[in-house]
Design an enzyme around this catalytic site. Structure first.
Site, PDB file in Angstrom:
ATOM      1  N   HIS A  50      -5.510  -4.009  -1.690  1.00  0.00           N
ATOM      2  CA  HIS A  50      -5.340  -2.993  -2.738  1.00  0.00           C
ATOM      3  C   HIS A  50      -5.381  -3.576  -4.143  1.00  0.00           C
ATOM      4  CE1 HIS A  50      -4.400   0.446  -0.119  1.00  0.00           C
ATOM      5  NE2 HIS A  50      -3.948  -0.496   0.691  1.00  0.00           N
ATOM      6  N   LYS A  73     -12.007  -0.248  -0.651  1.00  0.00           N
ATOM      7  CA  LYS A  73     -11.199   0.310  -1.739  1.00  0.00           C
ATOM      8  C   LYS A  73     -11.956   0.127  -3.066  1.00  0.00           C
ATOM      9  CE  LYS A  73      -7.380  -0.563   1.336  1.00  0.00           C
ATOM     10  NZ  LYS A  73      -7.585   0.648   2.130  1.00  0.00           N
ATOM     11  N   SER A  87       0.796  -1.226   0.000  1.00  0.00           N
ATOM     12  CA  SER A  87       0.000   0.000   0.000  1.00  0.00           C
ATOM     13  C   SER A  87       0.825   1.272   0.000  1.00  0.00           C
ATOM     14  CB  SER A  87      -0.953   0.008   1.189  1.00  0.00           C
ATOM     15  OG  SER A  87      -0.220  -0.001   2.392  1.00  0.00           O
TER      16      SER A  87
END
Ligand code: PMP
Length: 403
Positions: A213, A244, A185
């Site tokens: 992610h 996300k 990240s």
């Protein structure tokens, strides 16, 4: 002695940053104008630091699904999954995530943070060893602590170092669990999963990959880096988040392990917190259906990532990794980074400020992230602002040197 004395060092560090004119940890978003623009400090600002990878936070179908669920099922579940907090929709979402990820079983958690906390702390026990990448997310660190297992850190994204550490720690009386992230990240680099899987197999360890992610962005079906590298069957557990690509909040873990459901009675961060509310579950279900049906969203985020990466590189910025959803720029020191972050905000661009100790290897970063919802015009406007920043950074460096 005051109870806050232990945080004196933090207070000093925060004070130094405040002295630079902005409080980067208390930024207020005053209004939103879609997934990629907001008003910040009274100024229209392009958001390039949100993790809103597919731009689904304003998707009309997701919003409608959330509103409908609010009306039908109320504002919250007011209870944990093992009490009154499991609704039909939680179960349906678990089945849909399992199907999306191509796994037999899925469990939904209230946040992504808790998904790691729950999964790692329940999988690993006092007799086990967890081998973790040294660039670990706080939720992995905290999951390890809660587990009571021995923790062995290996060099960031270094399968050879992992191999050596497994060799040195055979642990015949317990299990060994390797924990890595698909996409890291902070720097935005991708795990060397093929080699890590080979090491795992050689040593008979278990492997957990956090695809927080990468889910929705990597792989033909959007399952993440394990899919993209063709090693899904060798990954025992995958953890992910709804905050996300799916544009909401919550987390999940999936596995083919026949006893995976034991987590529901072993994992304290699953058992002792309220379940995600009906509106959240409904928006996540709609978003999951969307990313399964619209692979062009993935194509768009990759186009945007390549355009921004190429533009920033041409301006002379040092990108920490090849093009991807996370585009982090290395800057030489904290002063320069804070200056750059503030200037970008004044120019109408928001990125994340990432400083030690929150960064690997003590690097100072402007952490950007692109979205499928960024228009080409927005990406070009961001590049125009970075071009101005590049000029100013030259002058800033000269003034610091002269001072
Ligand atoms: N894992 C990783 C790698 C993350 O970066 C994050 C959040 N940034 C989480 C887990 C936790 O997810 P959430 O914010 O959805 O709780």
């Amino acid at each position: 002695m005051d109870i806050f004395d232990k945080h004196q060092a933090l207070a000093q560090r925060r004070g130094q940053l405040l002295g630079t004119g902005a409080d980067p940890f208390d930024l207020e978003i005053e209004a939103l104008h879609g997934p990629c623009e907001a008003t910040i400090r009274g100024r229209r600002t392009i958001l390039v630091g949100t993790n809103n990878y597919l731009g689904l936070t304003f998707d009309p179908d997701c919003i409608e699904a959330g509103c409908e669920a609010l009306r039908r099922f109320g504002t919250g579940t007011t209870g944990s999954r093992i009490a009154n907090g499991t609704y039909a929709a939680h179960r349906a979402l678990e089945a849909e995530i399992a199907a999306f990820m191509g796994r037999a079983r899925a469990i939904v958690f209230t946040t992504g943070y808790q998904a790691n906390l729950a999964t790692i702390s329940a999988l690993a026990g006092a007799k086990d060893i967890v081998f973790v990448d040294s660039d670990w997310h706080a939720s992995i660190f905290d999951g390890c602590r809660l587990s009571g297992a021995t923790v062995v850190r290996f060099r960031h994204n270094d399968p050879e170092d992992l191999d050596r550490r497994l060799e040195r720690n055979p642990n015949p009386d317990g299990c060994r669990l390797i924990v890595v992230e698909g996409l890291y990240s902070m720097l935005g680099d991708v795990a060397r999963l093929r080699e890590i899987v080979a090491v795992k197999k050689r040593h008979g360890a278990f492997l957990l990959v956090d695809e927080a992610h990468s889910m929705g962005v990597f792989g033909d079906k959007g399952r993440g880096v394990a899919e993209a590298q063709g090693v899904e069957t060798e990954v025992d557990f995958i953890v992910g988040t709804f905050s996300k690509s799916l544009g909401a909040i919550g987390g999940f873990a999936v596995s083919d392990h026949p006893r995976f459901d034991l987590l529901r009675v072993a994992a304290r961060p699953y058992m002792f917190t309220a379940s995600p509310g009906p509106a959240t579950i409904a928006t996540v279900r709609a978003a999951l259906a969307k990313i399964a049906a619209h692979p062009e969203l993935r194509a768009r985020i990759w186009d945007n990532a390549r355009r921004l990466h190429a533009g920033l590189t041409a301006l002379g910025f040092a990108l920490a990794a090849p093009p991807g959803p996370i585009l982090s720029i290395r800057l030489p020191d904290e002063r320069t980074t804070v200056f750059a972050w503030n200037r970008l905000l004044e120019l109408g661009v928001y990125v994340n400020l990432a400083l030690p100790p929150g960064t690997p290897g003590g690097v100072c970063l402007l952490r950007g992230s692109v979205s499928a919802a960024h228009t080409t015009e927005q990406i070009d406007r961001v590049l125009d602002r970075f071009a101005r920043l590049a000029e100013e950074l030259g002058r800033f460096a000269a003034s610091v040197a002269a001072a």
